[in-house]
Design a protein around this motif. Structure first.
Motif, PDB file in Angstrom:
ATOM      1  N   ILE A  58      50.669  88.007 120.556  1.00  0.00           N
ATOM      2  CA  ILE A  58      50.925  89.403 120.910  1.00  0.00           C
ATOM      3  C   ILE A  58      51.630  90.107 119.745  1.00  0.00           C
ATOM      4  CG2 ILE A  58      52.190  90.927 122.490  1.00  0.00           C
ATOM      5  CD1 ILE A  58      49.784  89.606 123.806  1.00  0.00           C
ATOM      6  N   TYR A  59      52.602  89.436 119.135  1.00  0.00           N
ATOM      7  CA  TYR A  59      53.329  90.022 118.002  1.00  0.00           C
ATOM      8  C   TYR A  59      52.377  90.296 116.830  1.00  0.00           C
ATOM      9  CZ  TYR A  59      56.411  90.718 114.087  1.00  0.00           C
ATOM     10  OH  TYR A  59      57.012  91.250 112.979  1.00  0.00           O
TER      11      TYR A  59
ATOM     12  N   MET B  54      53.401  84.643 122.805  1.00  0.00           N
ATOM     13  CA  MET B  54      54.236  85.671 122.185  1.00  0.00           C
ATOM     14  C   MET B  54      53.852  85.924 120.727  1.00  0.00           C
ATOM     15  SD  MET B  54      58.359  86.054 121.898  1.00  0.00           S
ATOM     16  CE  MET B  54      58.615  86.343 123.633  1.00  0.00           C
TER      17      MET B  54
ATOM     18  N   ASP C  62      57.942  94.492 117.248  1.00  0.00           N
ATOM     19  CA  ASP C  62      59.018  93.938 118.079  1.00  0.00           C
ATOM     20  C   ASP C  62      59.180  94.750 119.359  1.00  0.00           C
ATOM     21  OD1 ASP C  62      59.681  91.880 116.311  1.00  0.00           O
ATOM     22  OD2 ASP C  62      61.210  93.076 115.286  1.00  0.00           O
TER      23      ASP C  62
ATOM     24  N   VAL D 290      56.236  94.076 121.726  1.00  0.00           N
ATOM     25  CA  VAL D 290      56.355  92.764 122.367  1.00  0.00           C
ATOM     26  C   VAL D 290      57.373  92.821 123.500  1.00  0.00           C
ATOM     27  CG1 VAL D 290      57.081  90.362 122.032  1.00  0.00           C
ATOM     28  CG2 VAL D 290      55.560  91.442 120.381  1.00  0.00           C
TER      29      VAL D 290
ATOM     30  N   TYR E 186      56.306  92.069 127.372  1.00  0.00           N
ATOM     31  CA  TYR E 186      56.926  91.003 128.154  1.00  0.00           C
ATOM     32  C   TYR E 186      57.741  91.551 129.324  1.00  0.00           C
ATOM     33  CZ  TYR E 186      54.939  87.216 125.683  1.00  0.00           C
ATOM     34  OH  TYR E 186      54.021  86.332 125.199  1.00  0.00           O
TER      35      TYR E 186
ATOM     36  N   CYS F 296      49.235  95.370 125.339  1.00  0.00           N
ATOM     37  CA  CYS F 296      49.687  95.443 123.943  1.00  0.00           C
ATOM     38  C   CYS F 296      48.865  96.491 123.182  1.00  0.00           C
ATOM     39  CB  CYS F 296      49.547  94.080 123.283  1.00  0.00           C
ATOM     40  SG  CYS F 296      49.926  94.063 121.515  1.00  0.00           S
TER      41      CYS F 296
END
Length: 80
Positions: free
Chosen positions: A23-24, A20, A38, A41, A45, A69
């Motif tokens: 990816i962020y 996570m 945000d 992400v 997810y 992403c």
């Protein structure tokens, strides 16, 4: 049914959550802001959860999330 097998939350968390932050950071760098990152992400997810029962766990999942992403960031940046 959406899934080929019913995913278990603990399996998903074990496979997805360690990535996570990566990816962020990728989304924040591509978009230039944390708020947009945000949202990306969350989208990544959600997509991963929807398709979780359709793939085997392993290193193949990480490039798929990274690709989604990047695509989502490109779409978001183009609309902003």
């Amino acid at each position: 049914m959406l899934f080929s097998r019913r995913p278990r939350t603990d399996e998903f968390e074990a496979a997805a959550l360690p990535h996570m932050n990566d990816i962020y950071r990728t989304a924040a760098r591509l978009l230039g802001n944390g708020t947009g990152a945000d949202d990306v992400v969350q989208d990544v997810y959600l997509q991963a959860w929807k398709s979780f029962g359709q793939f085997e766990l392993g290193p193949i999942a990480v490039p798929g999330c990274s690709r989604f992403c990047f695509t989502r960031c490109t779409t978001t940046a183009g609309n902003g």
